[in-house]
Design a protein around this motif. Structure first.
Motif, PDB file in Angstrom:
ATOM      1  N   ARG A  94       3.595   0.325  -7.841  1.00 29.56           N
ATOM      2  CA  ARG A  94       2.528   0.272  -9.217  1.00 29.56           C
ATOM      3  C   ARG A  94       1.486   1.024  -8.652  1.00 29.56           C
ATOM      4  NH1 ARG A  94       5.160  -4.496  -9.085  1.00 29.56           N
ATOM      5  NH2 ARG A  94       3.202  -5.600  -8.123  1.00 29.56           N
ATOM      6  N   THR A  95       1.335   2.064  -8.852  1.00 30.22           N
ATOM      7  CA  THR A  95       0.081   3.050  -8.606  1.00 30.22           C
ATOM      8  C   THR A  95      -0.288   4.068  -9.643  1.00 30.22           C
ATOM      9  OG1 THR A  95       1.273   4.552  -7.263  1.00 30.22           O
ATOM     10  CG2 THR A  95       0.612   2.852  -6.137  1.00 30.22           C
ATOM     11  N   SER A  96      -1.469   4.424  -9.345  1.00 24.06           N
ATOM     12  CA  SER A  96      -2.034   5.129 -10.307  1.00 24.06           C
ATOM     13  C   SER A  96      -1.287   6.681 -10.373  1.00 24.06           C
ATOM     14  CB  SER A  96      -3.559   5.680 -10.229  1.00 24.06           C
ATOM     15  OG  SER A  96      -3.804   6.431  -8.929  1.00 24.06           O
ATOM     16  N   SER A 113      -3.842   0.696  -2.857  1.00 25.14           N
ATOM     17  CA  SER A 113      -3.480  -0.628  -3.037  1.00 25.14           C
ATOM     18  C   SER A 113      -2.848  -0.447  -4.604  1.00 25.14           C
ATOM     19  CB  SER A 113      -4.501  -1.754  -3.102  1.00 25.14           C
ATOM     20  OG  SER A 113      -5.298  -1.563  -4.149  1.00 25.14           O
ATOM     21  N   PRO A 114      -1.917  -1.623  -4.878  1.00 22.71           N
ATOM     22  CA  PRO A 114      -1.333  -1.477  -6.449  1.00 22.71           C
ATOM     23  C   PRO A 114      -2.289  -1.354  -7.393  1.00 22.71           C
ATOM     24  CG  PRO A 114      -0.059  -3.171  -4.865  1.00 22.71           C
ATOM     25  CD  PRO A 114      -1.144  -2.754  -3.758  1.00 22.71           C
ATOM     26  N   GLY A 115      -3.614  -1.761  -6.959  1.00 25.66           N
ATOM     27  CA  GLY A 115      -4.727  -1.625  -7.855  1.00 25.66           C
ATOM     28  C   GLY A 115      -5.516  -0.573  -7.975  1.00 25.66           C
ATOM     29  N   GLY A 116      -5.062   0.322  -6.969  1.00 21.30           N
ATOM     30  CA  GLY A 116      -6.020   1.702  -6.928  1.00 21.30           C
ATOM     31  C   GLY A 116      -7.006   1.337  -5.842  1.00 21.30           C
ATOM     32  N   GLU A 117      -6.951   0.681  -5.092  1.00 25.61           N
ATOM     33  CA  GLU A 117      -8.121   0.335  -3.962  1.00 25.61           C
ATOM     34  C   GLU A 117      -7.671   1.529  -2.697  1.00 25.61           C
ATOM     35  OE1 GLU A 117     -11.649  -0.593  -2.611  1.00 25.61           O
ATOM     36  OE2 GLU A 117     -10.773  -1.451  -4.489  1.00 25.61           O
ATOM     37  N   PHE A 154       0.734  -1.212   0.068  1.00 19.39           N
ATOM     38  CA  PHE A 154       0.034  -0.109   0.158  1.00 19.39           C
ATOM     39  C   PHE A 154       0.846   1.255  -0.062  1.00 19.39           C
ATOM     40  CE2 PHE A 154      -2.640  -3.253   1.960  1.00 19.39           C
ATOM     41  CZ  PHE A 154      -3.923  -2.968   1.203  1.00 19.39           C
ATOM     42  N   GLU A 155       0.703   1.959  -0.899  1.00 18.90           N
ATOM     43  CA  GLU A 155       1.284   3.390  -0.896  1.00 18.90           C
ATOM     44  C   GLU A 155       0.777   4.410  -0.186  1.00 18.90           C
ATOM     45  OE1 GLU A 155       3.217   6.691  -4.006  1.00 18.90           O
ATOM     46  OE2 GLU A 155       2.095   5.140  -4.809  1.00 18.90           O
ATOM     47  N   LEU A 156       1.231   4.843   0.857  1.00 16.24           N
ATOM     48  CA  LEU A 156       0.719   5.860   2.051  1.00 16.24           C
ATOM     49  C   LEU A 156       0.876   7.085   1.358  1.00 16.24           C
ATOM     50  CD1 LEU A 156       2.273   4.549   5.145  1.00 16.24           C
ATOM     51  CD2 LEU A 156       0.448   3.609   3.775  1.00 16.24           C
ATOM     52  N   LEU A 157      -0.232   7.696   1.415  1.00 14.00           N
ATOM     53  CA  LEU A 157      -0.340   9.094   0.768  1.00 14.00           C
ATOM     54  C   LEU A 157      -0.511  10.490   1.477  1.00 14.00           C
ATOM     55  CD1 LEU A 157      -3.036   8.248  -2.206  1.00 14.00           C
ATOM     56  CD2 LEU A 157      -0.695   8.103  -2.238  1.00 14.00           C
ATOM     57  N   THR A 180      -7.804  -1.465   6.253  1.00 14.28           N
ATOM     58  CA  THR A 180      -9.366  -1.754   6.006  1.00 14.28           C
ATOM     59  C   THR A 180      -9.833  -0.833   5.135  1.00 14.28           C
ATOM     60  OG1 THR A 180      -9.590  -0.163   7.891  1.00 14.28           O
ATOM     61  CG2 THR A 180      -9.471  -2.199   8.493  1.00 14.28           C
ATOM     62  N   GLU A 181     -10.814  -1.117   4.547  1.00 11.94           N
ATOM     63  CA  GLU A 181     -11.909  -0.076   3.668  1.00 11.94           C
ATOM     64  C   GLU A 181     -11.791   1.364   4.098  1.00 11.94           C
ATOM     65  OE1 GLU A 181     -16.319   0.181   2.047  1.00 11.94           O
ATOM     66  OE2 GLU A 181     -15.771  -1.340   3.766  1.00 11.94           O
ATOM     67  N   TYR A 182     -11.518   2.101   3.301  1.00 16.69           N
ATOM     68  CA  TYR A 182     -11.667   3.605   3.349  1.00 16.69           C
ATOM     69  C   TYR A 182     -12.949   3.790   3.269  1.00 16.69           C
ATOM     70  CZ  TYR A 182     -11.065   8.318   2.262  1.00 16.69           C
ATOM     71  OH  TYR A 182     -11.468   9.797   1.984  1.00 16.69           O
TER      72      TYR A 182
END
Length: 428
Positions: free
Chosen positions: A406-408, A36-40, A17-20, A92-94
């Motif tokens: 690998r993030t958006s 997440s890498p898939g953009g979640e 998970f990339e932390l923003l 967890t879910e945002y």
């Protein structure tokens, strides 16, 4: 609400998970907005290095196992976790929306139909939790997030299996939030049973409808005394007449006198139907109301159709107790770590706990830190960089995770903007 920028000490990645940015913090750790890498999008909770020990890891691992077990449309979903990492973390879910406590503080109490809809929704969600042989044990306004698809329950850090008397808590120590705590929980009764969550839901429903809790006091000692006093009656001032019988039953001192969650759903539904609405219509109005007010300020918010505007609720000493974070906890250290006075001349009342005659108990109430509110996914406005300011405060730091991120492109822009903001405000 915008995320605060990461500091140079913050990790930029955990478990993929990339932390923003920073969403919030408490006494035990930090919560980040991650992707997440898939953009979640995700809420990533990280335990502070200063409090990582064997007991903390065990408690954190317990929370992870509970979240793996639990499920439901009104529960923030578990994504991933690692309790054995150098910095234990949980994703967890945002939920994109404010918590109930913040909403009531800013926009005032909910009208009757919306409060009843919230009660029915949360009661049904808790019933699903109980069917999985779990208790929440720390339901409170700050643990209910008002997302775009309706309210969701978060923070199962104190959740336990209903038949288990095992606990990581020290003997005679009480964990939870006093403002919404059932008498038996405040008295240290173990094991707890499902009525403890019914009481907490009653406190939440009262707060949503009135802006105050069942019992209020100037200090935590007096509050515990009121909660555990068998003949004390909860303060239902301002509660809609239609909800008073239900609230009275849910906040009963005797756990056996409290209604089942299915009965709570039925009563809330009946209140809604007497107002000429169906339960689904009330649910949609609740979601529309909270989404609308979250996007505006209380000063310029026009009333939602068919929903009267309600004045904002002022802060009270009880709200401060409910909203304790790491800073507040330091100021209340004598309340959260010291024993209640036991001498006859003590200024604060003594709350007796069940104990063996040969081993007197020391009552140690523990106030948990407030979980962080949700944060919208819109990036903040890019600031104008001062001459000579480096483009990122994190330049030269190594990531903790292996492999490339690998993030958006949008995620990278958000992260870059947050770091540039921090670079401009840093004092070094």
């Amino acid at each position: 609400m915008n995320a605060a920028p990461l500091s140079p000490e913050d990790p930029t990645e955990l478990g993929g998970f990339e932390l923003l940015g920073r969403i919030g913090h408490g006494g035990m750790g930090q919560v980040y907005l991650g992707e997440s890498p898939g953009g979640e999008p995700a809420a990533v909770k990280v335990i502070k290095p200063s409090v990582v020990d064997s007991e903390t890891r065990l408690r954190f691992a317990q929370e992870i196992e509970v979240l793996k077990t639990i499920w439901g449309p009104r529960i923030a979903a578990f994504l991933d976790a690692d309790a054995e990492a150098e910095q234990p973390w949980l994703a967890t879910e945002y939920i994109d929306g404010p918590d109930l406590r913040k909403h009531i503080h800013t926009h005032g109490s909910l009208p009757l139909v919306l409060a009843a809809s919230l009660g029915a929704t949360l009661a049904e969600a808790l019933a699903g939790v109980h069917k999985q042989d779990l208790l929440h044990r720390d339901l409170k306004p700050a643990n209910i997030l008002l997302g775009p698809n309706g309210p969701k329950i978060i923070d199962f850090g104190l959740a336990v299996f209903t038949e288990s008397s095992a606990s990581l808590t020290a003997p005679n120590t009480v964990l939870g939030t006093p403002a919404c705590m059932a008498p038996e929980q405040a008295n240290g009764v173990k094991p707890l049973t499902s009525p403890v969550d019914v009481y907490a839901l009653g406190a939440v429903l009262l707060y949503a409808a009135t802006g105050h809790y069942p019992f209020q006091a100037d200090n935590i000692h007096a509050l515990f005394h009121l909660i555990t006093k068998a003949d004390a009656r909860p303060d239902l001032t301002g509660a809609p007449e239609e909800l008073v019988p239900l609230l009275t039953a849910m906040l009963s001192y005797d756990p056996q006198a409290r209604p089942a969650l299915s009965a709570v759903v039925k009563e809330c539904r009946a209140v809604i139907e007497t107002q000429g609405l169906k339960i689904a219509q009330a649910r949609r109005r609740l979601t529309a109301h909270t989404a609308h007010t979250a996007a505006t300020t209380v000063q310029d918010t026009p009333p939602v159709p068919d929903v009267p505007a309600v004045p904002a609720v002022p802060a009270t000493p009880m709200d401060a107790m409910d909203a304790m974070d790491a800073t507040d906890a330091a100021a209340f250290a004598d309340l959260t770590t010291a024993a209640l006075p036991q001498s006859p001349g003590a200024t604060a009342p003594t709350v007796p706990l069940p104990q063996d005659a040969a081993a007197p108990a020391v009552y140690t109430p523990t106030v948990r830190a407030e979980p962080s509110p949700a944060v919208p996914d819109q990036p903040p406005v890019r600031p104008v960089a001062a001459p000579g300011t480096p483009p990122a405060a994190h330049r030269g730091r190594e990531r903790t995770g292996p492999g490339p991120l690998r993030t958006s492109a949008q995620a990278k822009r958000v992260a870059q903007q947050l770091r540039e903001t921090y670079a401009q405000r840093a004092k070094f």
